[in-house]
Design an enzyme around this catalytic site. Structure first.
Site, short mmCIF file in Angstrom:
data_model
loop_
_atom_site.label_atom_id
_atom_site.label_comp_id
_atom_site.label_asym_id
_atom_site.label_seq_id
_atom_site.Cartn_x
_atom_site.Cartn_y
_atom_site.Cartn_z
N ASP A 1 -13.69 14.84 -4.57
CA ASP A 1 -13.81 16.14 -5.25
C ASP A 1 -15.04 16.06 -6.14
OD1 ASP A 1 -13.24 18.68 -6.48
OD2 ASP A 1 -11.10 18.34 -6.13
N THR B 1 -11.82 6.24 10.71
CA THR B 1 -11.87 5.75 12.10
C THR B 1 -11.51 6.85 13.10
OG1 THR B 1 -9.70 4.83 11.66
CG2 THR B 1 -11.54 3.29 11.73
N ARG C 1 3.01 -1.26 10.74
CA ARG C 1 4.11 -1.39 11.69
C ARG C 1 4.43 -2.79 12.19
NH1 ARG C 1 1.56 3.56 14.76
NH2 ARG C 1 -0.19 2.52 13.74
N ASP D 1 -3.42 4.37 -1.97
CA ASP D 1 -4.38 4.83 -0.96
C ASP D 1 -4.36 6.37 -0.90
OD1 ASP D 1 -5.95 5.09 1.33
OD2 ASP D 1 -4.36 4.46 2.70
N LYS E 1 -7.37 8.25 -1.39
CA LYS E 1 -8.68 8.69 -0.85
C LYS E 1 -9.22 9.94 -1.55
CE LYS E 1 -7.79 6.93 3.85
NZ LYS E 1 -6.35 6.61 3.85
N LYS F 1 0.86 -1.19 0.00
CA LYS F 1 0.00 0.00 0.00
C LYS F 1 0.89 1.23 0.00
CE LYS F 1 -2.44 1.67 3.75
NZ LYS F 1 -2.32 3.13 3.84
O1 C5P Z 1 1.00 0.50 11.17
P1 C5P Z 1 -0.43 0.05 11.06
O2 C5P Z 1 -0.58 -1.46 10.90
O3 C5P Z 1 -1.32 0.61 12.14
O4 C5P Z 1 -0.88 0.67 9.66
C1 C5P Z 1 -2.18 0.56 9.17
C2 C5P Z 1 -2.31 1.28 7.86
O5 C5P Z 1 -3.69 1.32 7.51
C3 C5P Z 1 -1.84 2.74 7.88
O6 C5P Z 1 -1.35 3.04 6.56
C4 C5P Z 1 -3.09 3.50 8.18
O7 C5P Z 1 -3.07 4.81 7.69
C5 C5P Z 1 -4.14 2.67 7.45
N1 C5P Z 1 -5.50 2.81 7.96
C6 C5P Z 1 -5.87 2.53 9.26
N2 C5P Z 1 -7.17 2.68 9.68
C7 C5P Z 1 -8.08 3.11 8.81
C8 C5P Z 1 -7.75 3.41 7.49
C9 C5P Z 1 -6.43 3.25 7.10
O8 C5P Z 1 -5.04 2.10 10.04
N3 C5P Z 1 -9.34 3.21 9.21
#
Ligand code: C5P
Length: 233
Positions: free
Chosen positions: A64, A119, A211, A59, A61, A32
């Protein structure tokens, strides 16, 4: 498309993302690319990662007026990404225009999924700032159903919502779910989390893992653990 693990490459430079991806000498993860890396490096980063053999969820998003989104989506389609996304809040006309823009002359197109409510938005901020007074989970389901009616392929949602989305929108409407953590891992700033195995049981089609893989001492082993739990088991 079957179930797969998407690695969120939340890096701010090409060097950082290449030094991460160079570790993967066997299986090439689906990656992603988000706003941070795209705005830092431009569309060339997408072409280069694609040329290395990775599938890409871009990603960005989009949100517009329909004509602008249609034209922007045509550009993203030309980058040969596999999945891209927009805000369902842009409404039906914008989503339909996006699909038109994405569709190539030969009829193929990347998958298009919708963000429902972020979220980071909670019931209070939705009511106060957006004047939306329905319960948050009903708003999320309504946005998913609207995206489905507009012809989109799925939504980004919590794995906790995947089953409900499938019940409302059908088994083949994709649920792409972040908020994934190993049972023995650090939650970081994510509050509602699931393990890859539980996300599989909940019916997620794709898990987005950042992460737990990118910050792991051994990212390849962490990625393979996700695949073992989510895809292979
Ligand atoms: O590091 P982590 O596993 O928390 O990363 C989750 C990824 O998913 C990040 O790129 C974050 O921006 C994205 N994301 C999220 N929750 C959402 C939408 C996107 O964690 N509701």
């Amino acid at each position: 498309m079957g179930k797969d693990v998407i690695v969120a490459c939340d890096f701010s430079s090409a060097e950082a993302v290449y030094s991460f991806l160079d570790k993967f000498t066997g299986r090439k993860p689906f990656v992603k690319i988000g706003m941070e890396l795209f705005y830092a490096e431009g569309p060339d980063i997408v072409r280069r990662i694609k040329a290395r053999g990775h599938r890409i969820f871009l990603d960005l998003k989009l949100h517009d007026i329909p004509n602008t989104v249609k034209k922007a989506m045509a550009v993203l389609s030309g980058l040969d990404v596999d999945i891209c996304n927009l805000h369902a809040a842009g409404a039906t006309a914008m989503m339909e225009a996006a699909l038109e823009g994405l569709t190539r002359p030969d009829g193929t197109r990347p998958l298009l999924i919708a963000v429902t409510q972020l979220t980071s938005t909670d019931q209070q901020s939705m009511e106060r700032d957006l004047l939306i007074r329905e319960p948050l989970d009903e708003v999320v389901m309504h946005y998913a159903a609207t995206a489905k009616r507009a012809g989109l392929d799925g939504v980004v949602c919590s794995p906790l919502e995947a089953e409900k989305v499938h019940r409302r929108c059908g088994a083949d409407f994709l649920t792409v779910t972040p908020g994934i953590r190993f049972a023995d891992g650090d939650r970081g700033d994510q509050r509602r989390v699931m393990t890859p195995a539980d996300a599989k049981a909940a019916g997620s089609d794709y898990i987005v893992v950042g992460r737990p893989v990118t910050a792991a001492a051994d990212p390849v082993a962490a990625y393979e653990r996700c695949v073992a739990e989510f895809v292979d088991r």
